[in-house]
Scaffold this active site. Sequence first.
Site, short mmCIF file in Angstrom:
data_model
loop_
_atom_site.label_atom_id
_atom_site.label_comp_id
_atom_site.label_asym_id
_atom_site.label_seq_id
_atom_site.Cartn_x
_atom_site.Cartn_y
_atom_site.Cartn_z
N CYS A 1 0.85 -1.26 -0.16
CA CYS A 1 0.03 -0.06 -0.07
C CYS A 1 1.00 1.47 0.04
O CYS A 1 1.73 1.32 0.89
CB CYS A 1 -0.88 -0.05 1.18
SG CYS A 1 -1.79 1.59 1.25
N CYS B 1 -1.29 6.34 6.86
CA CYS B 1 -2.59 5.64 7.30
C CYS B 1 -2.33 4.95 8.31
O CYS B 1 -1.28 4.07 8.50
CB CYS B 1 -3.18 4.94 6.03
SG CYS B 1 -4.58 3.89 6.45
N CYS C 1 -3.64 -0.07 8.90
CA CYS C 1 -2.98 -1.37 8.72
C CYS C 1 -1.81 -1.37 9.90
O CYS C 1 -1.18 -0.36 10.11
CB CYS C 1 -2.25 -1.79 7.50
SG CYS C 1 -3.71 -2.25 6.39
N CYS D 1 -8.09 2.03 -1.19
CA CYS D 1 -7.51 1.24 -0.09
C CYS D 1 -7.55 -0.44 -0.61
O CYS D 1 -8.56 -0.82 -0.88
CB CYS D 1 -8.40 1.04 1.05
SG CYS D 1 -8.00 -0.12 2.54
N GLN E 1 -19.66 -9.44 9.62
CA GLN E 1 -18.06 -9.55 9.57
C GLN E 1 -17.81 -9.12 8.15
O GLN E 1 -18.29 -9.35 7.10
CB GLN E 1 -17.74 -11.02 9.57
CG GLN E 1 -18.01 -11.72 11.14
CD GLN E 1 -17.16 -11.26 12.22
OE1 GLN E 1 -16.15 -10.47 12.02
NE2 GLN E 1 -17.40 -11.07 13.49
N ASP F 1 -20.78 -14.20 21.58
CA ASP F 1 -20.43 -13.34 20.62
C ASP F 1 -20.03 -11.76 20.96
O ASP F 1 -20.84 -11.00 20.15
CB ASP F 1 -20.72 -13.64 19.12
CG ASP F 1 -19.80 -12.93 18.19
OD1 ASP F 1 -18.57 -12.35 18.67
OD2 ASP F 1 -19.99 -12.98 17.06
N CYS G 1 -13.24 -11.16 19.41
CA CYS G 1 -12.20 -10.14 18.33
C CYS G 1 -11.20 -9.49 19.09
O CYS G 1 -10.61 -8.56 18.95
CB CYS G 1 -13.17 -9.07 17.84
SG CYS G 1 -14.07 -7.98 18.82
#
Length: 417
Positions: free
Chosen positions: A77, A85, A88, A165, A247, A344, A371
């Site tokens: 990227c 950015c 990530c 992106c 998701q 969850d 998560c």
Amino acid sequence: MAEAGPLLGATLELEVGGAASGGSCVARYDGRVVFVRHALPGERVLAVVTEDRGGSFCRADAVQVLVASTDRVEPPCPYAGPGRCGGCDWQHAAASAQHKLKADVIRDQFARIGGIDVAGLLGDVEELPGGLLGWRSRITYAVDDDGRPGLHRHRDAGIEPVRRCPLGVPGVGDADVLARSWPGVTGVEVVRGDDEAITVLSHRPGAGRRGHGRRPPDRVAVVEGPAEVRRVIGAREFTVAASGFWQVHPHAVAAFADAIVSGVALRPGERVLELFAGSGALTAFLGGAVGSTGEVLGIEATAAAVSDAERNLADLPWAAVRRGRVDAALVAGLGVQPDVVVLDPPRAGAGKPLMEAVLTLAPRSVGYVSCDAASLARDVRVAVDAGWRLARLRAFDAFPMTAHVECVAVLVPAGHA
């Protein structure tokens, strides 16, 4: 506000250690911990300190690699790198290295927070189909004061303008909204359904006061495209509100559902209590596993998600989602005796009161989709202290290039196989 510490802005030469939660690696300088982004374990780097509040640690960006890891790759990227950015964390790491880093962090979180050694349970972080790029089916682009869309920089209110992106699926990562001006909004969200229909939503600040450093939820409105998004998992179709939760990785739901159903070894005729059921994604597969002689009761707080679940489960009358705020009092008052409980929760996890209420129901097994490894480790510790054990633990790379990872854990009473 705390005064800036003595290292702010300094350039340090650092020997980089293991990965830390959040996408950094750990180094030490003059007795202090330095969390270094854009580095890899085993490297020697020059790093500029970007945050120092005078405590036991500071944060830094590696700006020059003096000795590189063999796992280092060129970021694909053009917007990745120090000061750019912040979406990530591991663009500079090979896929196999990303999986190892995430597994190391999970083991560390369980050891430090839960006091649990999961080395014998957790294998490699499992890759989902599709690779590292082109997997995000939903992206919310931030919008600056001039109406230009982009993505937030790491721990910074600044916005990095982007033309695309590479994490996004076609129509999302290269959405035409990025070439347009968006005055008066704080964000523009792009969603692609499995039928390739694109929905664009605007974000504006929500009403009400900030609480505990958090702003109120955004006011979200559909600007273009369908108000509902079609999702297909195997032979099943789901319809969810475009603004609702699903998701973002196209293969995540199937992987998590399989891991839960097989992990708790659901049998026909069993009763399942599902907490934080959402739009019925897992509910449908739980219902399929227990069959018409079984029962699945899901609980979900969001009215729109419950409405979606009613449609998504119409062919499974023994599986339903009821609206309710998931907490210990609700669970204690349900009056159900489930064979299995599945939960969850959001990133903050279930928490001790809810975990204790679930365990008091005495199911034969608890399946937990998480998560956040830290909150999962904390909640598993609650179960262990109550006489349960962690029987299975799997991790999935549902968020490639980022520090995020999804775990599926299975808990059983300590005396059970």
